[in-house]
Design a protein around this motif. Structure first.
Motif, PDB file in Angstrom:
ATOM      1  N   ILE A 194      -0.461   5.092  -7.667  1.00  0.00           N
ATOM      2  CA  ILE A 194      -1.368   4.085  -8.214  1.00  0.00           C
ATOM      3  C   ILE A 194      -2.778   4.377  -7.707  1.00  0.00           C
ATOM      4  CG2 ILE A 194      -1.952   1.618  -8.226  1.00  0.00           C
ATOM      5  CD1 ILE A 194       0.619   2.138  -9.729  1.00  0.00           C
ATOM      6  N   GLU A 195      -3.741   4.358  -8.605  1.00  0.00           N
ATOM      7  CA  GLU A 195      -5.114   4.699  -8.208  1.00  0.00           C
ATOM      8  C   GLU A 195      -5.746   3.647  -7.286  1.00  0.00           C
ATOM      9  OE1 GLU A 195      -4.340   7.370 -11.604  1.00  0.00           O
ATOM     10  OE2 GLU A 195      -3.885   5.254 -11.225  1.00  0.00           O
ATOM     11  N   TYR A 196      -5.522   2.335  -7.613  1.00  0.00           N
ATOM     12  CA  TYR A 196      -6.244   1.290  -6.886  1.00  0.00           C
ATOM     13  C   TYR A 196      -5.323   0.159  -6.413  1.00  0.00           C
ATOM     14  CZ  TYR A 196     -10.223   3.600  -9.069  1.00  0.00           C
ATOM     15  OH  TYR A 196     -11.133   4.532  -9.487  1.00  0.00           O
ATOM     16  N   TYR A 197      -5.538  -0.252  -5.160  1.00  0.00           N
ATOM     17  CA  TYR A 197      -4.882  -1.455  -4.633  1.00  0.00           C
ATOM     18  C   TYR A 197      -5.994  -2.454  -4.340  1.00  0.00           C
ATOM     19  CZ  TYR A 197      -1.934  -4.546  -1.828  1.00  0.00           C
ATOM     20  OH  TYR A 197      -1.240  -5.638  -1.343  1.00  0.00           O
ATOM     21  N   LEU A 230       0.831  -1.207   0.000  1.00  0.00           N
ATOM     22  CA  LEU A 230       0.000   0.000   0.000  1.00  0.00           C
ATOM     23  C   LEU A 230       0.869   1.262   0.000  1.00  0.00           C
ATOM     24  CD1 LEU A 230      -2.857   1.095   0.005  1.00  0.00           C
ATOM     25  CD2 LEU A 230      -2.899   0.839   2.508  1.00  0.00           C
ATOM     26  N   LYS A 231       1.950   1.224   0.745  1.00  0.00           N
ATOM     27  CA  LYS A 231       2.884   2.367   0.776  1.00  0.00           C
ATOM     28  C   LYS A 231       3.575   2.562  -0.579  1.00  0.00           C
ATOM     29  CE  LYS A 231       3.827   2.242   5.746  1.00  0.00           C
ATOM     30  NZ  LYS A 231       4.811   1.929   6.812  1.00  0.00           N
ATOM     31  N   ILE A 232       3.918   1.452  -1.247  1.00  0.00           N
ATOM     32  CA  ILE A 232       4.537   1.554  -2.581  1.00  0.00           C
ATOM     33  C   ILE A 232       3.526   2.126  -3.581  1.00  0.00           C
ATOM     34  CG2 ILE A 232       5.535   0.251  -4.507  1.00  0.00           C
ATOM     35  CD1 ILE A 232       6.607  -1.747  -2.386  1.00  0.00           C
ATOM     36  N   CYS A 233       2.274   1.666  -3.500  1.00  0.00           N
ATOM     37  CA  CYS A 233       1.222   2.195  -4.378  1.00  0.00           C
ATOM     38  C   CYS A 233       1.096   3.708  -4.219  1.00  0.00           C
ATOM     39  CB  CYS A 233      -0.120   1.540  -4.067  1.00  0.00           C
ATOM     40  SG  CYS A 233      -0.268  -0.153  -4.654  1.00  0.00           S
ATOM     41  N   GLU A 234       1.141   4.160  -2.990  1.00  0.00           N
ATOM     42  CA  GLU A 234       1.037   5.597  -2.719  1.00  0.00           C
ATOM     43  C   GLU A 234       2.226   6.340  -3.334  1.00  0.00           C
ATOM     44  OE1 GLU A 234      -1.152   8.729  -0.492  1.00  0.00           O
ATOM     45  OE2 GLU A 234      -1.637   6.756  -1.272  1.00  0.00           O
ATOM     46  N   LEU A 235       3.414   5.765  -3.220  1.00  0.00           N
ATOM     47  CA  LEU A 235       4.615   6.375  -3.809  1.00  0.00           C
ATOM     48  C   LEU A 235       4.525   6.462  -5.328  1.00  0.00           C
ATOM     49  CD1 LEU A 235       7.639   4.802  -1.871  1.00  0.00           C
ATOM     50  CD2 LEU A 235       7.025   7.219  -1.962  1.00  0.00           C
ATOM     51  N   LEU A 236       3.982   5.404  -5.942  1.00  0.00           N
ATOM     52  CA  LEU A 236       3.889   5.343  -7.402  1.00  0.00           C
ATOM     53  C   LEU A 236       2.660   6.056  -7.961  1.00  0.00           C
ATOM     54  CD1 LEU A 236       4.869   1.579  -7.971  1.00  0.00           C
ATOM     55  CD2 LEU A 236       6.300   3.581  -8.421  1.00  0.00           C
ATOM     56  N   VAL A 281      -8.173   1.564  -1.652  1.00  0.00           N
ATOM     57  CA  VAL A 281      -8.129   0.120  -1.393  1.00  0.00           C
ATOM     58  C   VAL A 281      -9.452  -0.502  -1.835  1.00  0.00           C
ATOM     59  CG1 VAL A 281      -7.998  -1.665   0.386  1.00  0.00           C
ATOM     60  CG2 VAL A 281      -6.506   0.348   0.514  1.00  0.00           C
ATOM     61  N   LEU A 282      -9.381  -1.503  -2.717  1.00  0.00           N
ATOM     62  CA  LEU A 282     -10.580  -2.135  -3.253  1.00  0.00           C
ATOM     63  C   LEU A 282     -10.742  -3.570  -2.761  1.00  0.00           C
ATOM     64  CD1 LEU A 282     -10.568  -0.975  -7.003  1.00  0.00           C
ATOM     65  CD2 LEU A 282     -11.561   0.163  -5.003  1.00  0.00           C
ATOM     66  N   PHE A 283     -11.923  -3.873  -2.244  1.00  0.00           N
ATOM     67  CA  PHE A 283     -12.302  -5.240  -1.894  1.00  0.00           C
ATOM     68  C   PHE A 283     -12.851  -5.885  -3.166  1.00  0.00           C
ATOM     69  CE2 PHE A 283     -12.727  -2.726   1.904  1.00  0.00           C
ATOM     70  CZ  PHE A 283     -12.478  -3.563   2.979  1.00  0.00           C
ATOM     71  N   GLU A 284     -12.303  -7.029  -3.551  1.00  0.00           N
ATOM     72  CA  GLU A 284     -12.809  -7.728  -4.733  1.00  0.00           C
ATOM     73  C   GLU A 284     -13.815  -8.802  -4.316  1.00  0.00           C
ATOM     74  OE1 GLU A 284     -11.187 -10.650  -8.322  1.00  0.00           O
ATOM     75  OE2 GLU A 284      -9.765  -9.358  -7.259  1.00  0.00           O
ATOM     76  N   ASN A 285     -14.973  -8.804  -4.972  1.00  0.00           N
ATOM     77  CA  ASN A 285     -15.939  -9.873  -4.699  1.00  0.00           C
ATOM     78  C   ASN A 285     -15.368 -11.215  -5.150  1.00  0.00           C
ATOM     79  OD1 ASN A 285     -16.326  -8.912  -7.484  1.00  0.00           O
ATOM     80  ND2 ASN A 285     -17.947 -10.456  -7.571  1.00  0.00           N
ATOM     81  N   THR A 286     -15.755 -12.278  -4.482  1.00  0.00           N
ATOM     82  CA  THR A 286     -15.229 -13.607  -4.798  1.00  0.00           C
ATOM     83  C   THR A 286     -16.352 -14.537  -5.267  1.00  0.00           C
ATOM     84  OG1 THR A 286     -15.533 -14.545  -2.584  1.00  0.00           O
ATOM     85  CG2 THR A 286     -13.491 -13.295  -2.986  1.00  0.00           C
ATOM     86  N   ALA A 287     -15.960 -15.705  -5.764  1.00  0.00           N
ATOM     87  CA  ALA A 287     -16.938 -16.693  -6.235  1.00  0.00           C
ATOM     88  C   ALA A 287     -17.469 -17.557  -5.087  1.00  0.00           C
ATOM     89  CB  ALA A 287     -16.309 -17.582  -7.304  1.00  0.00           C
TER      90      ALA A 287
END
Length: 280
Positions: free
Chosen positions: A99-102, A91-97, A139-145
């Protein structure tokens, strides 16, 4: 209009991902920061961070997918500790880069009840957000099967997981294959509208930030996560047409996670663009 993207390999130097996405005509893309089945992180230099931010300016939203090893639902102390550590690190790397979504799979209730698993996920995220709150990355929660105890499989569970963090940058990534395999008949107008209505009533449409765009190798309600090329599975073209012509969903970024065979990334993107042109 949506940004239509793919999942790209991040093997080798991180900046290669832009070239790989461009080669197939993607407008956005998703990638891993490390091998999805390894804890060890790849090193990224300060120069790469600066170049990455320069390059990403001309792209649609970028998404990092969390490694599959992360399981915040677990009560196993070592796995739980490692999951929180890696989640926080990424998450910290995403913020540095910038990145819109983790995006992450909420967790699997292997050694606990589903109720305890849901509580564990919330506690894990509370620990993560008490240490670091991103101001850029959502931060995105992905729905699962719902396969093998996977949590976040329906709107009720997603609502339960999101509610404690409503003041933070959190949302949902809808995986079309997972939704269909769980039992949402998104391949029919009635089923699609029912699914959309359920999302709106439970978590709110505005919380859906992105779409993992995958057909399904398994029939409705089979509860197995098996992705297929667009229009070649049980969802069929109509399901994707419904998403792409919908006033809300047609504005979101789409990321293909279809099988990596031959030139199918390009073909699947062409199929989506054809459906999009028919819808507008």
């Amino acid at each position: 209009m949506p940004s239509l993207g793919i999942h790209v390999s991040s093997a080798g130097p991180i900046l290669k991902i832009f070239e790989r996405a461009r080669e197939v005509g993607a407008e956005a893309f998703q990638f891993f920061l490390r091998s999805p089945r390894a804890w060890k992180a790849k090193s990224i230099s300060q120069w790469e961070i600066e170049e990455f931010i320069k390059l990403k300016g001309s792209w649609g939203p970028l998404m990092v997918h969390a490694p599959y090893l992360i399981n915040l639902a677990s009560s196993h102390p070592e796995l739980r500790s490692k999951s929180i550590e890696v989640f926080l690190e990424e998450l910290k790397i995403c913020e540095l880069l910038k990145i819109e979504y983790y995006n992450f799979h909420p967790g699997t209730a292997k050694d606990v009840s589903q109720e305890e698993g849901l509580r564990n996920i919330i506690k894990g995220l509370e620990e993560i957000f008490s240490s670091f709150i991103p101001s850029y990355t959502c931060v995105l929660f992905e729905n699962t099967a719902g396969e093998r105890g996977d949590l976040g499989k329906n709107t009720q569970e997603l609502k339960r997981l999101i509610e404690p963090f409503k003041g933070l940058k959190v949302g949902v990534c809808i995986d079309t294959c997972h939704a269909f395999a769980y039992g949402y008949a998104i391949n029919t107008k009635e089923g699609f509208e029912a699914f959309k209505g359920e999302i709106d009533r439970s978590i709110g449409l505005d919380k859906v930030k992105a779409i993992h765009c995958n057909d399904s190798k398994v029939p409705l309600g089979a509860k197995k996560d098996r992705h297929e090329h667009i229009g070649h599975g049980y969802i069929g073209l109509e399901g994707f047409r419904l998403f792409l012509k919908d006033p809300y969903f047609s504005q979101l970024p789409y990321y293909l996670e279809t099988p990596k065979v031959d030139d199918w990334d390009r073909k699947n993107l062409q199929t989506l663009r054809k459906l999009l042109s028919e819808s507008h």
